[in-house]
Design an enzyme around this catalytic site. Structure first.
Site, PDB file in Angstrom:
ATOM      1  N   ASP A  32       0.627  -1.337   0.226  1.00 41.82           N
ATOM      2  CA  ASP A  32       0.441   0.202  -0.555  1.00 41.82           C
ATOM      3  C   ASP A  32       0.614   1.280  -0.409  1.00 41.82           C
ATOM      4  O   ASP A  32       0.513   2.507   1.242  1.00 41.82           O
ATOM      5  CB  ASP A  32      -1.407   0.376   1.489  1.00 41.82           C
ATOM      6  CG  ASP A  32      -2.100  -1.227   1.462  1.00 41.82           C
ATOM      7  OD1 ASP A  32      -2.437  -1.953   0.264  1.00 41.82           O
ATOM      8  OD2 ASP A  32      -3.048  -1.776   2.306  1.00 41.82           O
ATOM      9  N   ASP A  74      -0.636  -4.654  -4.171  1.00 42.20           N
ATOM     10  CA  ASP A  74      -1.153  -3.752  -3.788  1.00 42.20           C
ATOM     11  C   ASP A  74      -0.958  -1.786  -3.665  1.00 42.20           C
ATOM     12  O   ASP A  74      -1.243  -1.372  -3.140  1.00 42.20           O
ATOM     13  CB  ASP A  74      -2.964  -3.538  -3.162  1.00 42.20           C
ATOM     14  CG  ASP A  74      -3.774  -4.937  -3.504  1.00 42.20           C
ATOM     15  OD1 ASP A  74      -3.294  -5.644  -3.781  1.00 42.20           O
ATOM     16  OD2 ASP A  74      -3.522  -5.221  -2.135  1.00 42.20           O
TER      17      ASP A  74
END
Length: 319
Positions: A154, A177
């Protein structure tokens, strides 16, 4: 390095509540005490809110261990570093620390509009401890030029369902991600580096938003030992991500994309490629529920004048 042709901030006029500016009209931040302020946070707090005149903060080389918030009243602010490698803004918060959550783990958060960062590194130094955001954007019309975003899971959180972001010749690294969120973002001539077998993007594009992430003429690389890297998976239904004219490494999975364990996402996700190059380019093996763009579609998606133009309406009578 190519010069950016897109900018949301024009002119140089500094509007601060205190401190003199340098000969070029900039407020100077220097960790060694030779500037107007020793920390970026202190300089940002002095920027007057709700002003249209541009403000320029120049940051000298140094490591700045601080958690920076550019609040929602800030408008037309440019933060320019002396060099991308030399100006490092770093902090080590992470989602599970004191239950702050992913959105609270940022090193820098930009809530204001018309903000430009140039020649700056933003780092989350927490390490591989789960979600730990380096940059969290919420505001609209935010530009990053020659910036570096360092982290793991992230790294880059692009919030704001109607926000528009532009990344030009930037570097983004991470594990899982590491580029995620709901904003419309154009990445042009960027270097994207995957550090683990995982997923590059996790878009959460709103259904009514025609464009999410666009990677144009970018280069994707991966760390040694990485051999199964996905271009993206949908954090929410209707996720939109396109790789156009990008160079992809052999570590990209043949199928390219992942449905996040939910076959229903295959009916809504808007995933596409055009003109991929390199060992990871494999249009014939891509997931059948993804798209190969036409030349015209690719041209439209890489044109800032097209994807950043919005006509947002709100009919309060329908409430």
């Amino acid at each position: 390095m190519k010069k950016t042709i897109l900018t949301f901030v024009v002119g140089v006029m500094t509007v601060m509540t205190a401190k003199a500016v340098d000969a070029e009209g900039r407020v100077v931040v220097a960790a060694d005490g030779t500037g107007d302020y020793a920390t970026l946070s202190e300089a940002v707090r002095k920027v007057r809110g709700d002003f249209d005149e541009p403000t320029v903060i120049y940051v000298k080389n140094g490591v700045y261990k601080e958690k920076v918030v550019i609040n929602a009243t800030v408008n037309n602010l440019t933060i320019e570093g002396e060099s991308a490698e030399g100006v490092v803004i770093t902090y080590g918060d992470y989602a599970s620390l004191n239950n702050m959550g992913t959105s609270g783990s940022y090193t820098m958060k930009i809530e204001g509009n018309n903000v430009t960062l140039r020649n700056v590194t933003i780092e989350n130094s927490a390490g591989p401890v789960g979600p730990a955001v380096a940059m969290h954007t919420i505001g609209d019309r935010i530009t990053f030029v020659n910036c570096r975003f360092l982290g793991n899971q992230d790294t880059l959180y692009t919030g704001g369902r109607n926000a528009r972001l532009f990344f030009d010749e930037c570097y983004v690294e991470g594990t899982t991600d590491f580029i995620f969120g709901s904003a419309t973002a154009l990445f042009r001539h960027c270097l994207i580096h995957g550090k683990a077998n995982s997923f590059i993007t996790a878009a959460s594009t709103a259904r009514e938003n025609p464009v999410g992430y666009v990677f144009a003429d970018c280069t994707v690389t991966s760390a040694e030992g990485v051999d199964r890297l996905y271009l993206g998976r949908p954090w929410r239904p209707y996720a939109s991500t396109a790789f156009i004219g990008c160079t992809l490494p052999a570590s990209i999975c043949p199928e390219g994309w992942n449905n996040w364990g939910n076959a229903a996402n295959e009916k809504t996700a808007r995933y596409a490629e055009y003109g991929s190059k390199g060992e990871g380019a494999s249009p014939e093996t891509r997931a059948k529920w993804t798209t190969t763009l036409s030349e015209g579609e690719a041209a439209w998606l890489t044109d800032p004048a097209m994807i950043f133009t919005r006509a947002l309406t709100w009919d309060c009578r329908s409430l």
